[in-house]
Motif scaffolding. Structure first.
Motif, short mmCIF file in Angstrom:
data_model
loop_
_atom_site.label_atom_id
_atom_site.label_comp_id
_atom_site.label_asym_id
_atom_site.label_seq_id
_atom_site.Cartn_x
_atom_site.Cartn_y
_atom_site.Cartn_z
N ASP A 116 0.77 -1.19 -0.24
CA ASP A 116 0.20 -0.07 -0.10
C ASP A 116 0.51 0.96 -0.38
N SER A 130 -4.33 -3.51 -0.10
CA SER A 130 -6.23 -3.16 1.31
C SER A 130 -6.64 -2.99 0.76
N ALA A 131 -8.23 -3.11 1.38
CA ALA A 131 -9.09 -2.12 0.63
C ALA A 131 -9.11 -0.68 1.06
N SER A 148 -8.52 -5.77 -6.07
CA SER A 148 -9.04 -6.83 -5.23
C SER A 148 -8.77 -6.78 -3.58
N ASP A 149 -9.26 -6.21 -2.88
CA ASP A 149 -8.49 -6.37 -1.50
C ASP A 149 -7.82 -7.53 -1.33
N SER A 151 -6.20 -8.34 1.56
CA SER A 151 -6.80 -8.77 3.18
C SER A 151 -7.26 -10.05 3.26
#
Length: 406
Positions: A116, A130-131, A148-149, A151
């Motif tokens: 990120d 991550s989101a 897509s996330d 996590s």
């Protein structure tokens, strides 16, 4: 080529890690900047132990990338899945067992956070994010379309069986006897240090976390005068809890007396040895002892964890566990302690429940919640409700009597 950690690089905080590529000794700028900006310079993540753990997780990932012939700049979620699956079947060289879900989570979360960060600084354009990273996706990345996330790839934490293991009263007596003498009740000829016993007493008799025990300082006790005629009366002591939040805890006079005796005797002697070696007096209460290679230095949490484990095994509070040598595959049986340092805090909670009930308190959970520093009472009740029926008779007036130390 591999990545390694150093803590001796100009301009960094004490204990701050940086990552280097070896053998060239080239600074891994992106990873070191991430550690600096997101952890070491962040007030909410100020623990050098946290810095080290995050740096170790990143180092593990980058070295895995090298072994798998994956360029970290182009790594994908598929690579992250391979990394996760490899960890789930690998044998830890430390425990001789497969990695726990908690360990795998601890390795994967910093990696996703790093990507990120790298994305925000235009150093990475792949699909690991991550989101929160998805929310900050730049216009130039819209063409990726399928982000897509990542996590969701992190495994769920498996519930530990009997994760909370309060000491039974007989177990606690055996354990404390092995740890060492009380500072104020040392028998003639007992030359063992009292520091380890005192640290444990702050756990089971007050309910402190290990991190809170380690941040106690001697200055807060200098003006205290415990009444020897009222050993179970309590005084307030300030401790620093999670998130550096201070709270007052109730401490019995007998424990304050033991603490003062440790300061005036054992601690003073180790400080003197430290001064002879040119060491300034640390601000923390508990110090490495006279037999340490570095007497007078701050005592470390890891060392106390080891001492507690060894004391449990010596007291017979142990179980046999199979361990696998990751190099040879040979399985052996080893003795493993049944308790850890945090179990002392759990012991405080379940025994204090019975003390409060026995003394007529209709709301014992409020006392436990305040002492442990839980924000919500529901946390306290949910954690300990099923254990309080297993421990201790009603009607006891103080925790030392309950465990048979009086």
């Amino acid at each position: 080529m591999a990545v390694h950690i150093t803590r001796d690089f100009g301009g960094l905080k004490v204990g701050q890690p940086s990552l280097f590529w070896e053998p060239e000794q080239l600074l891994f700028e992106e990873a070191t900047a991430f550690l600096n900006d997101e952890y070491c310079q962040s007030g909410s993540r100020s623990s050098p132990r946290t810095w080290k753990n995050v740096a170790s997780a990143l180092m593990f990932w980058f070295n895995w990338c090298l072994e798998a012939n994956v360029d970290w700049r182009t790594a994908s979620q598929d690579d992250l899945i391979d990394f996760r699956d490899g960890l789930s079947t690998a044998i830890s060289p430390v425990t001789g067992d497969t990695y726990s879900s908690g360990t795998i989570i601890a390795y994967m979360q910093p990696v996703i956070a790093f990507y990120d960060y790298a994305r925000r600084h235009k150093a990475y354009f792949g699909d690991i994010c991550s989101a929160d990273g998805l929310k900050s996706k730049s216009a130039s990345e819209e063409s990726l379309g399928t982000l897509s996330d990542a996590s969701r790839l992190v495994p769920s934490r498996r519930a530990k069986k009997n994760a909370i293991r309060p000491f039974q009263t007989g177990e606690l007596r055996k354990f404390l006897a092995v740890l060492g003498p009380s500072a104020t009740e040392r028998e003639v000829g007992d030359l063992r240090p009292s520091r380890d016993r005192l640290m444990a007493d702050w756990g089971w008799a007050v309910g402190l976390r290990l991190s809170e025990i380690m941040t106690l300082n001697p200055y807060q006790f200098l003006a205290m005068h415990p009444d020897g005629e009222s050993p179970f009366s309590q005084q307030a002591v300030e401790v620093i809890g999670k998130g550096n939040v201070a709270r007052n805890v109730a401490v019995p006079n007998w424990l304050i007396a033991d603490t003062l005796q440790y300061m005036q005797g054992e601690r003073a002697r180790t400080l003197e040895l430290g001064r002879k070696k040119g060491r300034r007096a640390p601000k923390v209460l508990f110090l490495a002892g006279t037999r340490s290679p570095d007497p007078g230095s701050p005592f470390t949490p890891r060392r106390f964890e080891t001492i507690v484990g060894d004391a449990c095994i010596f007291a017979g509070l142990m179980r046999l566990k199979q361990r696998i040598d990751p190099d040879t595959g040979i399985t052996t049986q080893v003795s493993v302690a049944n308790h850890c340092v945090h179990d002392l805090r759990h012991t405080y909670a379940v025994y204090t429940y019975w003390i409060e009930v026995g003394n007529g308190n209709s709301e014992p959970w409020k006392v436990i919640q305040a002492q442990l520093g839980h924000e919500q009472m529901e946390t306290t009740i949910r954690t300990y409700l099923k254990f309080v029926q297993l421990f201790g008779p009603r009607g006891q007036q103080d925790i030392r009597s309950l465990v048979g130390l009086e």
